[in-house]
Motif scaffolding. Structure first.
Motif, PDB file in Angstrom:
ATOM      1  N   PRO A 352       0.830  -1.218   0.000  1.00  0.00           N
ATOM      2  CA  PRO A 352       0.000   0.000   0.000  1.00  0.00           C
ATOM      3  C   PRO A 352       0.861   1.264   0.000  1.00  0.00           C
ATOM      4  N   GLY A 353       0.440   2.239  -0.793  1.00  0.00           N
ATOM      5  CA  GLY A 353       1.160   3.519  -0.844  1.00  0.00           C
ATOM      6  C   GLY A 353       2.372   3.485  -1.764  1.00  0.00           C
ATOM      7  N   LYS A 354       2.656   2.318  -2.350  1.00  0.00           N
ATOM      8  CA  LYS A 354       3.797   2.201  -3.265  1.00  0.00           C
ATOM      9  C   LYS A 354       3.279   1.770  -4.640  1.00  0.00           C
ATOM     10  N   CYS A 355       4.181   1.653  -5.589  1.00  0.00           N
ATOM     11  CA  CYS A 355       3.714   1.421  -6.957  1.00  0.00           C
ATOM     12  C   CYS A 355       4.821   0.814  -7.820  1.00  0.00           C
ATOM     13  N   THR A 356       4.433   0.153  -8.906  1.00  0.00           N
ATOM     14  CA  THR A 356       5.445  -0.281  -9.877  1.00  0.00           C
ATOM     15  C   THR A 356       5.297   0.517 -11.168  1.00  0.00           C
ATOM     16  N   ILE A 357       6.440   0.707 -11.827  1.00  0.00           N
ATOM     17  CA  ILE A 357       6.486   1.429 -13.103  1.00  0.00           C
ATOM     18  C   ILE A 357       7.293   0.555 -14.066  1.00  0.00           C
ATOM     19  N   THR A 358       6.820   0.439 -15.304  1.00  0.00           N
ATOM     20  CA  THR A 358       7.615  -0.294 -16.300  1.00  0.00           C
ATOM     21  C   THR A 358       7.751   0.551 -17.558  1.00  0.00           C
ATOM     22  N   SER A 359       8.819   0.305 -18.299  1.00  0.00           N
ATOM     23  CA  SER A 359       9.035   1.063 -19.530  1.00  0.00           C
ATOM     24  C   SER A 359       9.548   0.129 -20.615  1.00  0.00           C
ATOM     25  N   MET A 360       8.932   0.212 -21.793  1.00  0.00           N
ATOM     26  CA  MET A 360       9.357  -0.602 -22.937  1.00  0.00           C
ATOM     27  C   MET A 360      10.058   0.316 -23.927  1.00  0.00           C
ATOM     28  N   ILE A 361      11.326   0.056 -24.195  1.00  0.00           N
ATOM     29  CA  ILE A 361      12.074   0.912 -25.122  1.00  0.00           C
ATOM     30  C   ILE A 361      12.574   0.042 -26.270  1.00  0.00           C
ATOM     31  N   GLU A 362      12.167   0.397 -27.483  1.00  0.00           N
ATOM     32  CA  GLU A 362      12.601  -0.400 -28.637  1.00  0.00           C
ATOM     33  C   GLU A 362      14.113  -0.337 -28.759  1.00  0.00           C
ATOM     34  N   THR A 363      14.701  -1.444 -29.147  1.00  0.00           N
ATOM     35  CA  THR A 363      16.154  -1.499 -29.140  1.00  0.00           C
ATOM     36  C   THR A 363      16.662  -2.424 -30.241  1.00  0.00           C
ATOM     37  N   ASP A 364      17.997  -2.448 -30.372  1.00  0.00           N
ATOM     38  CA  ASP A 364      18.604  -3.265 -31.416  1.00  0.00           C
ATOM     39  C   ASP A 364      19.144  -4.561 -30.793  1.00  0.00           C
ATOM     40  N   TYR A 365      18.708  -5.672 -31.327  1.00  0.00           N
ATOM     41  CA  TYR A 365      19.137  -6.971 -30.791  1.00  0.00           C
ATOM     42  C   TYR A 365      20.663  -7.105 -30.844  1.00  0.00           C
ATOM     43  N   GLY A 366      21.254  -6.692 -31.987  1.00  0.00           N
ATOM     44  CA  GLY A 366      22.699  -6.838 -32.194  1.00  0.00           C
ATOM     45  C   GLY A 366      23.502  -6.072 -31.148  1.00  0.00           C
ATOM     46  N   PHE A 367      22.993  -4.899 -30.757  1.00  0.00           N
ATOM     47  CA  PHE A 367      23.695  -4.088 -29.756  1.00  0.00           C
ATOM     48  C   PHE A 367      23.882  -4.889 -28.469  1.00  0.00           C
ATOM     49  N   TRP A 368      22.802  -5.549 -28.035  1.00  0.00           N
ATOM     50  CA  TRP A 368      22.851  -6.275 -26.760  1.00  0.00           C
ATOM     51  C   TRP A 368      23.628  -7.576 -26.891  1.00  0.00           C
TER      52      TRP A 368
END
Ligand SMILES: Cc1cc2nc3c(=O)[nH]c(=O)nc-3n(C[C@H](O)[C@H](O)[C@H](O)COP(=O)(O)OP(=O)(O)OC[C@H]3O[C@@H](n4cnc5c(N)ncnc54)[C@H](O)[C@@H]3O)c2cc1C
Length: 490
Positions: A352-368
């Protein structure tokens, strides 16, 4: 008990195939390489937080719809609250904001108020949304029943019209610079037909695309529970390394511990590329099966940042997208926007009183992939992504940086390692016009008693198409075995 079916993968498609197999009198077994169900429909815990990796919205949450009856067959929404959002997404361009309301009247008013001109195109868009409220796409676009066809008739002219124009083309018609920038972000799938955006908003406005609380893993576990109740078996930590083929028929599978399991039918519900090129082998493939992998565009992989924050974010929009003045570089790619989802609507994800945040960022497979060859560089790149997101959150929510209690960064390699998904393409094929025109084979010309289901045979992917395709795989086996198919949804 009827013939037996082996299913590879306990993602939503595999579990759905298992449930429908059991309901139709087959003896089924699901082989899953991981130690829990769900595949990409998953979540994980960090401290007191549950970080969700999948469902932002789910089609089929309105009682009585066809998709809802499939969820009923699978027990997927049993005893589960569904959150319905008033705002689908908030788009921020400089100091201006567009709230994308799920109610088309409110959306029309908002767009008219925030634009200078473009009245005709705004009304065309919101009328299109209204026009698709109540529309239910066929469960299998390749085998549309007469009843489904009759129900679709009134929608056909609009359907054809909005299938032809892409989101990108429609966006170009806006003359107001703010609206043009903002509209592009409502559904950032510019090569996909406008129909997808219109239908999704129509479903949301009708209460048929809400978000089940409890999260994605709980959702998958409910389907697993139904499967076990129906008498199905799941074998975890069972990685299939080969599909055994004798005399042009699939006869079983070879597991990584060297053991073989045999069955009358084999259904692969795991990654499509892995199925064809690793488990089956090129010598058994036909040109139709291979072609999508040569010509179609996959979803661009993502780097997925999840945070648990000691902050009450009640009332924040579920998704925010900020269009940047100047593109920024994240993991070697220029980004012209950054966005995040705030899950304050689901109390199961944080204390209670807290929260989750998520973010999807498009990226390059080769970079990773390259970064991964040097562990410290890989970790450093992940930290950089986290820091960029934190900086942008801080601008919007001052003080949030010091309230972050847990952070997790998943790269395309994380998804690949976890589910085997090809190059981290988390929803398979982009729902481009070309992909939607192509019929992706679910069987192979040279291999009998074998079929494939899941997101790689349904362009656009997503949890509902995967569940439908598991059902359809069993319906096709029923036809071949001359068994009457049972299942509530028709
Ligand atoms: C960040 C994110 C957000 C998303 N948001 C949404 C959303 O809001 N709404 C929506 O509808 N969809 C969403 N999706 C997409 C959705 O998760 C997928 O389209 C869907 O879950 C795919 O299900 P599937 O069963 O076809 O495949 P998968 O989930 O990939 O399941 C395949 C299973 O096969 C197993 N497997 C692989 N190889 C083998 C092997 N050799 N032997 C044994 N087992 C094997 C894997 O471990 C896995 O469990 C999202 C996905 C991601 C990653």
């Amino acid at each position: 008990m009827g013939k037996n079916i082996l299913i590879i993968g306990a993602g939503v498609a595999g579990l759905s195939a298992g449930c429908y197999g059991q309901m139709n009198g087959f003896s089924t077994k699901v082989l899953e390489m991981h130690d829990q169900p769900g595949g990409m429909c998953t979540a994980w815990t960090r401290g007191h937080y549950t970080l969700d990796g999948c469902i932002h919205w789910l089609v089929g949450t309105k009682p009585g719809t066809k998709m809802n009856r499939i969820w009923g067959d699978l027990g997927a929404l049993q005893d589960c609250q569904v959150a319905q959002h008033e705002i689908f997404r908030q788009i921020v361009v400089g100091d201006r904001v567009l709230n994308v309301y799920t109610d088309p009247d409110a959306l029309e008013e908002e767009m008219l108020e925030k634009s200078d001109g473009d009245e005709d195109i705004i009304r065309e868009f919101t009328d299109a949304i209204r026009g698709f409220i109540g529309f239910e796409p066929p469960l299998d676009t390749r085998k549309i029943s007469i009843i489904e066809y009759i129900r679709m008739l009134p929608y056909l002219p609009k359907l054809m019209r909005y299938q032809k124009v892409t989101i990108g083309e429609f966006t170009e018609r806006f003359t107001d610079p703010f609206l043009k920038k903002a509209f592009r972000m409502i559904f950032p799938l510019s090569s996909s037909p406008l129909f997808i955006a219109v239908l999704t908003l129509a479903l949301m406005s009708d209460g048929d695309a809400g978000c089940p609380t409890g999260g994605s893993l709980a959702f998958a576990k409910r389907i697993e529970r139904r499967y076990l109740e129906l008498g199905g078996q799941v074998s975890y930590r069972s990685k299939v390394v080969k599909i055994l083929i004798e005399g042009g028929r699939a006869t079983g599978v070879l597991l990584d511990d060297g053991s073989e399991v045999h069955a009358d039918h084999i259904v692969s519900a795991c990654d499509g590329h892995h199925t064809l090129f690793d488990l089956i082998g090129e010598e058994h493939l036909d040109q139709h099966a291979v072609r999508p992998y040569q010509v179609l565009e996959t979803f661009k992989p993502i780097v997925y940042v999840s945070m648990g924050v000691d902050r009450d974010m009640t009332g924040e929009p579920p998704i925010t997208t900020v269009v940047l003045d100047q593109p920024i570089e994240i993991a070697g790619e220029k980004q012209d926007c950054i966005g995040w989802a705030v899950h304050s609507y689901d109390p199961s994800r944080a204390p209670p009183g807290k929260c989750t945040i998520t973010s999807m960022i498009e990226t390059d497979y080769g970079f990773w992939r390259d970064a991964h060859s040097d562990r410290s560089r890989y970790e450093c790149e992940k930290r950089k992504v986290r820091d960029i997101l934190t900086e942008h959150l801080e601008t919007r929510y001052p003080g949030i940086g010091s309230q972050i209690e847990v952070v997790d960064v998943a790269t395309p390699l994380t998804w690949e390692r976890y589910t085997g998904v090809w190059q981290g393409a988390y929803e398979g094929w982009m729902p481009s016009t070309e992909a939607r025109r192509m019929t992706i084979p679910r069987t192979l010309e040279k291999v009998e008693n074998f079929s494939i289901c899941g997101q790689w045979v349904e362009p656009g992917g997503g949890v509902p198409p995967s569940a439908i395709s598991g059902r359809n795989a069993i319906r096709d086996i029923c036809r071949r075995e001359k068994v009457r198919f049972h299942g509530q949804a028709r």
